[in-house]
Design a protein around this motif. Structure first.
Motif, short mmCIF file in Angstrom:
data_model
loop_
_atom_site.label_atom_id
_atom_site.label_comp_id
_atom_site.label_asym_id
_atom_site.label_seq_id
_atom_site.Cartn_x
_atom_site.Cartn_y
_atom_site.Cartn_z
N ARG A 14 0.98 -1.21 0.05
CA ARG A 14 -0.03 0.04 0.05
C ARG A 14 0.89 1.27 0.04
NH1 ARG A 14 -4.01 -0.78 4.31
NH2 ARG A 14 -5.39 -1.64 2.49
N ASN A 15 0.54 2.17 -0.76
CA ASN A 15 1.34 3.50 -0.95
C ASN A 15 2.52 3.32 -1.84
OD1 ASN A 15 -1.03 5.06 0.28
ND2 ASN A 15 -0.29 4.27 2.27
N HIS A 16 2.85 2.35 -2.28
CA HIS A 16 4.06 2.00 -3.19
C HIS A 16 3.67 2.27 -4.61
CE1 HIS A 16 7.18 0.64 -0.25
NE2 HIS A 16 5.88 0.41 0.33
N THR A 17 4.46 2.61 -5.34
CA THR A 17 4.23 3.03 -6.74
C THR A 17 4.22 1.81 -7.88
OG1 THR A 17 6.46 3.34 -7.63
CG2 THR A 17 5.49 5.17 -6.68
N LEU A 18 3.47 1.88 -8.98
CA LEU A 18 3.41 1.06 -9.65
C LEU A 18 4.79 0.65 -10.40
CD1 LEU A 18 1.94 -0.75 -11.82
CD2 LEU A 18 1.91 1.39 -13.58
N ALA A 19 5.78 1.45 -10.35
CA ALA A 19 6.95 1.23 -11.05
C ALA A 19 7.89 0.36 -9.89
CB ALA A 19 7.91 2.52 -11.11
N GLU A 20 7.44 0.74 -8.69
CA GLU A 20 8.42 -0.25 -7.73
C GLU A 20 7.55 -1.80 -7.86
OE1 GLU A 20 8.84 1.41 -3.77
OE2 GLU A 20 7.07 2.73 -4.65
N LEU A 21 6.21 -1.98 -7.90
CA LEU A 21 5.97 -2.99 -8.08
C LEU A 21 6.14 -3.92 -9.14
CD1 LEU A 21 3.50 -5.09 -7.01
CD2 LEU A 21 1.84 -3.82 -8.57
N VAL A 22 6.43 -3.28 -10.34
CA VAL A 22 6.83 -3.81 -11.64
C VAL A 22 8.27 -4.42 -11.54
CG1 VAL A 22 7.31 -3.25 -13.93
CG2 VAL A 22 5.13 -2.78 -13.11
N ARG A 23 9.10 -3.43 -10.92
CA ARG A 23 10.60 -3.65 -10.57
C ARG A 23 10.69 -4.86 -9.94
NH1 ARG A 23 11.97 1.16 -9.88
NH2 ARG A 23 11.38 1.31 -7.88
N ARG A 25 7.80 -7.60 -9.07
CA ARG A 25 7.12 -8.45 -9.45
C ARG A 25 7.11 -8.77 -11.13
NH1 ARG A 25 2.41 -9.87 -6.30
NH2 ARG A 25 2.28 -11.66 -7.76
N GLY A 26 7.60 -7.90 -11.89
CA GLY A 26 7.58 -8.00 -13.28
C GLY A 26 6.37 -7.19 -13.78
N ALA A 27 5.89 -7.44 -14.78
CA ALA A 27 4.88 -6.92 -15.51
C ALA A 27 3.56 -7.59 -15.22
CB ALA A 27 4.94 -7.04 -17.21
N PRO A 28 2.55 -6.97 -15.12
CA PRO A 28 1.11 -7.65 -14.80
C PRO A 28 0.65 -8.32 -15.94
CG PRO A 28 0.86 -5.07 -14.98
CD PRO A 28 2.42 -5.52 -15.22
#
Length: 75
Positions: A14-23, A25-28
Motif C-alpha cells: 500500500r502507497n508504493h508506486t506501480l514502478a516499484e511493483l513492476v520492478r 514482480r515484473g509486468a502484470p
C-alpha cells in the motif's frame, strides 16, 4: 490463508508506486480501468495465482503522475 495474504500484501505494498511493483514482480498479466472510475479514479493490475494461497493477486491504483497502490485484493 487468503485473509492473511491480503493483510500481508497490503502492509507490504500500500502507497508504493506501480514502478516499484513492476520492478519487484515484473509486468502484470493484465490491467483494467475500474468501472465508474473509482473514488479516487484508478485502475487494477492483475498477476498470476499465488500457489500457496490460491489468490489471484490484484492491485488497485490511484491515477497520478506516478500511479500509487491503494489496495491489494486476493481474488
Amino acid at each position: 490463508m487468503r485473509t492473511d495474504r491480503e493483510e500481508a500484501m497490503n502492509a507490504r505494498w500500500r502507497n508504493h508506486t506501480l514502478a516499484e511493483l513492476v520492478r519487484v514482480r515484473g509486468a502484470p498479466r493484465g490491467t483494467m480501468t475500474i468501472p465508474g472510475g473509482g473514488n479516487p479514479g484508478g485502475f487494477i493490475t492483475v498477476y498470476e495465482k499465488d500457489p500457496e494461497s490460491g489468490c489471484v493477486d490484484a492491485f488497485a491504483f490511484m491515477y497520478g503522475p506516478e500511479p500509487v497502490i491503494r489496495n491489494y485484493y486476493c481474488r
